[in-house]
Each structure stands twice: as C-alpha cells, then as structure tokens.
Design an enzyme around this catalytic site. Structure first.
Site, short mmCIF file in Angstrom:
data_model
loop_
_atom_site.label_atom_id
_atom_site.label_comp_id
_atom_site.label_asym_id
_atom_site.label_seq_id
_atom_site.Cartn_x
_atom_site.Cartn_y
_atom_site.Cartn_z
CE1 TYR A 421 -1.22 -0.77 4.79
CE2 TYR A 421 0.78 0.47 4.40
CZ TYR A 421 -0.07 -0.17 5.27
OH TYR A 421 0.23 -0.21 6.60
CD GLU A 422 -0.75 5.00 1.59
OE1 GLU A 422 -0.82 5.89 0.74
OE2 GLU A 422 -1.75 4.58 2.20
N GLY A 423 1.39 2.81 -2.73
CA GLY A 423 2.25 2.61 -3.89
C GLY A 423 3.15 1.42 -3.64
#
Length: 563
Positions: A421-423
């Site tokens: 997550y968050e890229g």
C-alpha cells in the site's frame, strides 16, 4: 521479554547519525530542544510498551468485526486509542493554531516507529489521521480547517483516505465515483471504495473520509478528479456529530494479517461532501496525504522489524539445542544482519524526515529535492527490511516460528501489506528512476558526493570500512549516470534493483557515521562491519541486474512464461 521501545536508539540516531540539531536551530522548530525530544521519546515509549504492545496479540486473535452496520474494534483498542488521543500523540506535528504541538515531522516519524513496533494494527488509525491533517492544512478552505482540524488533532475524530476502487488501483484515473453539485456548496458523492483502512470504528466519535470523485463532465484520467470531505456524521451547527451521512460499510476484508485494523469496503450513496481544494485538483491534494503516508509506511516496516528482532533475540537466548542457539554461528549471523538492517533502514527514514523538516523550515530547494529523493527509498527499503527481518525472525524460532502461539509469524503477516500500500515498492522504484531523476540526477549526485566526502574523511580512523563505502558509492554514481541515459522501459526494468543498491549505499554511509561517533572498538563499529562487509557487497549484484534493461524480460513471450 515484552516489547521495549527503542528510545535510546532513536536518541543516538538523532544526536549522532542524522542530527536533529539543525532542525531545532530554525525559527520554525526552535521548540524541538534536546529536553523536549527526550521527553517525547520517553513518554511515547512508555505508552507503546505499557498500553499498546500488550494488545498486539489480542488484536490478531479477536479481529475488528462488523455488527449491524457498525464496526466494533478489537477488545482494548478503544481504551488504548483514548490514551493515544489524550496524550496528544495523534498530531504532535500538527499546527499549533488548531491544537497541535507544531513539532518537527522527525518527531512524528520517531513516535510512529515505536508505535508500529508495539501494535501496527492500532497505529494505522492515527497514521491516517496525520496524513489527513496535513492534506487539509495545505489544501482545505479556512472553514473546513476550523471545523475539522481541531477535532482531528485532538483525536476526537479520525481520518481516512478513499482512493481505490475495484477497477482502479494504481491507475487512479480509472475511478468512477462521482460528485454532483447540490447548489448550496455541498456535493452528493456516490461510489464504492475498497481497502479503506479504519474506514469505520467505535474508537472515535466521527470518521472523516477524504474521497476522490469526479464532477459531472470532468476530464478523463487524473485531471478530472476532485477531492471531497465526506464525514460519517454531518457536523451540526455547534460542530458536533449530527445526522448520519448516506454512507455505509459494506463489508470488512478478510486479510492475511493486521486483523485488529478494520479494512472496509465503503459505499457512498449520495453522501454529503465538501470540496477540498480546487475542482480537478484532487490528486494534488491527495498526494500531500500520500507523501506523508509513504515515509510513515516505511517506518511501519522498521517498527515491526524492531519488534520481530527483539522477539527472535529473546528466543535465541532461551532456546537450548546443545547450547543456547544464540551461540550457533548461523543464528548469530541472522541476528547480526537483522540488527544491522533495522539500523540502516531507520537512519534512512530519519534522514528523509529531517530533510522534510529542513525543507519546510528553510524553503530551500535542495532540502526539498533531498526529501523527495529519499521518500521512495525510505518507503521501499523500510518495508522490505520489515518483511525480511520478520521472516528471519520465524527462521530463528525454527519450527516454533511456524506455530502461531509463539507470535513470530504475526509480525510477518502484519507487515507484509506495507510493501503493497501507498504505492507498491515497484512503483516507488519507478518513481525514483523516473520523476526523482527529472533534475538530471542533481539531487542524487549531491547526496552521493556527500557520502564520498565523508568516506574519504573516515579513511584514517576506519580505513577498510571507509574504503568499501567509497568504492560502492563511486560505482553507484557511475550506474546513475548510465541510468540517466536510458529510455523509460529500461529504467523501469532496472528500477527495483537500482533502489536496492542505493539503499545499500545509504545504509553503509550511516553505519559508518555511527562507527565514527563511538570509535573503532565500539559495538557500533562492529555492527557497521557486519553491514559493510556482509550486506553492502550486494549492491554490485543489484547494479548488474539494474543494467540489464528490459530486452531480456520481454524476450520471453507471454506464451513462454505460461509454458
């Protein structure tokens, strides 16, 4: 032996390795004195050790649950969150005019490190609120700031971000959620969002959703996306939670780990929202929140790695196989490398945080570029280290690591998502070789020159270690020059190993600093030797892979991959 927050380790790093002193010397952060830092770390560490850590296993065994449309938190989480909020730990870097402490982001990062090691599932709640506070501070209207920021900063309300949809993950521009203007300054927001961490709970009085959606006739892709504040309860005339908004939790995701953190499928059904920022500028506002989260997600990996290392170290000292297994060479290797990796990742994250603070305090472009360069490295390397150390922790435990009752496996299950997550970490690496190199590598070369200069100066005190760091840095410089000459596809094909090599060099640099700070016969110098002699050489293999480019990958057809 219970979890112990690494207060002394963080203090050493901020004193000797990545000094906070230059930040405290600025007018903006003059209150970040040594005494203040010591008090913050000590008190936050006590909260982590005595309140949050004892609930770690409880959250795993008794997950958050959805009952009659309401999310019920894991036993003890509401009370623990109450202590987090009461202590002011949600927003120590929040603006003072709205009730925050106004302390440097570096202090938030240090506290998040300890909280993540104590109880990652619970720490996710204030982390998301911190990102929302920053997004509102930079992009929201004064009216929204005055209503929401005091509540978020106090911890009375919590914040989320709603990006992902079933068909729109990394390709955010494919989202379909819509927002219809109602003619009174509000919008009716409709759509479904997935993977919403802490999308609902009973630990706060209100949950404030930042939602990406499209206005009617908006441009396609990311240019047509706007951002909206959509609260669970619409504030009344006194700013208190009023009537329920037209949104609901459809379900909770059944996850590999982080069971105490409710991950929601959210449905917005003409819900009342207020625009944050300008029409069509939603991604710019949301990226403020995401950039905050990227560094702190890397820190989550580091925190879990710390906890997994402590657990493994304790077991290795107690478990006897002919002798305590800590006496066996391979176990000693694993523990030494785990400890060395945690230190390297932690210092990189702290260096990124200090650069962010210096950028904000001075407005200097070089500091801004340094922070931007370090962010994807801190996120990807921090979470990679979290996964690797947690996995090694299972290995140190042997067969008992595969048994859930020991708790070693939970660290791996909990930390695994941080690389996603968050890229994803692959996206972080592409960001590093793409956007972060659009300055023709100037920020990278400035940093590499600093490392080489320090390595040269260290040759007299620690000649062997210093020389290894200098040689690795020079090789990374040459490969960076090569990378800048390649097309997008070849850069992206080598992005992950290139980031890994960059992190290796940075980690060695900070280990060398620590060794110099305590002297050549110190434990710091011995740990630096472990990293520089055993782990740093991996940079060469990583750079060789990075230089292979994309041709060989695409030489294999889809049919051949499927054969």
């Amino acid at each position: 032996m219970p979890y112990r927050s690494p207060v002394s380790e963080l203090r050493f790093i901020l004193d000797k390795v990545v000094p906070l002193a230059p930040v405290a010397e600025t007018e903006l952060f003059a209150e970040a004195t040594g005494e203040t830092v010591e008090a913050i770390l000590t008190e936050a560490g006590r909260l982590c050790d005595e309140v949050m850590a004892p609930l770690l296993r409880n959250g795993d065994l008794h997950p958050a649950r959805l009952e009659n449309g309401v999310v019920r938190s894991s036993p003890g989480f509401k009370e623990a969150y109450g202590q987090i909020a009461e202590g002011g730990w949600v927003a120590i870097s929040g603006p003072q005019e709205f009730g925050g402490m106004g302390l440097p982001m570096t202090m938030t990062v240090a506290v998040n490190d300890m909280m993540s090691g104590a109880n990652l599932a619970l720490q996710l709640n204030p982390l998301l609120t911190q990102g929302q506070i920053e997004a509102l501070e930079h992009h929201a209207s004064d009216e929204i700031k005055e209503l929401y920021l005091p509540k978020l900063i106090s911890g009375e309300w919590s914040g989320t971000m709603n990006l992902t949809e079933p068909q729109a993950g990394s390709d955010v521009g494919a989202l379909r959620s819509k927002a219809e203007p109602m003619g009174d300054g509000t919008y009716a927001v409709t759509g479904q969002k997935i993977f919403i961490s802490w999308g609902d709970s009973d630990v706060t009085a209100n949950v404030c959703h930042l939602v990406l959606a499209r206005l009617p006739d908006a441009a396609p892709g990311t240019k047509g996306i706007s951002l909206f504040m959509v609260p669970k309860y619409i504030p009344d005339a006194n700013g208190n939670p009023g009537v329920a908004n037209s949104l609901k939790v459809v379900s909770l995701e059944h996850k590999m780990g982080l069971h105490g953190s409710p991950t929601c499928v959210m449905s917005f059904e003409g819900a009342t929202g207020w625009m944050v920022g300008e029409p069509g500028k939603g991604m710019a506002a949301m990226f403020t929140m995401m950039n905050n989260a990227r560094l702190n997600v890397g820190v989550q990996g580091i925190g879990v790695a710390e906890a997994a290392y402590q657990k493994a170290l304790e077991y290795a000292q107690e478990r006897v196989q002919f002798a305590p297994i800590i006496q066996h060479a391979d176990v000693r290797r694993m523990l030494a490398e785990m400890k060395a990796e945690v230190f390297a990742a932690r210092t990189i994250a702290m260096a990124c945080a200090v650069a962010l603070d210096m950028s904000r305090a001075t407005g200097e472009a070089d500091w801004e570029a340094r922070a931007a360069l370090l962010t994807p490295i801190a996120k990807a390397y921090g979470t990679d280290v979290g996964m690797w150390v947690a996995e090694q922790g299972v290995q140190v435990h042997g067969g008992m690591g595969f048994i859930e009752e020991t708790g070693a496996a939970q660290f791996y299950r909990d930390v695994r998502v941080t690389a996603i997550y968050e890229g994803t970490n692959g996206i972080q690496a592409m960001d590093l070789v793409g956007r972060k190199m659009m300055d023709e590598g100037r920020a990278a070369f400035r940093l590499l020159q600093e490392i080489e200069d320090e390595a040269k100066a260290a040759r007299e005190a620690l000649p062997d270690l210093a020389e290894d760091v200098w040689q690795a840095t020079e090789s990374l410089r040459e490969h960076t020059e090569w990378m800048l000459g390649q097309g997008t596809q070849d850069r992206f094909a080598g992005a992950v190993p290139y980031l890994r090599a960059f992190a290796r060099v940075l980690g060695a640099h900070y280990h060398l600093r620590a060794a110099l700070a305590e002297g050549g016969a110190s434990g710091r110098a011995k740990l630096a030797a472990v990293y520089i002699r055993r782990l740093l050489p991996q940079y060469a293999a990583a750079l060789a892979e990075a230089k292979e480019g994309a041709e060989g990958l695409y030489a294999l057809s889809v049919e051949e991959l499927s054969a």
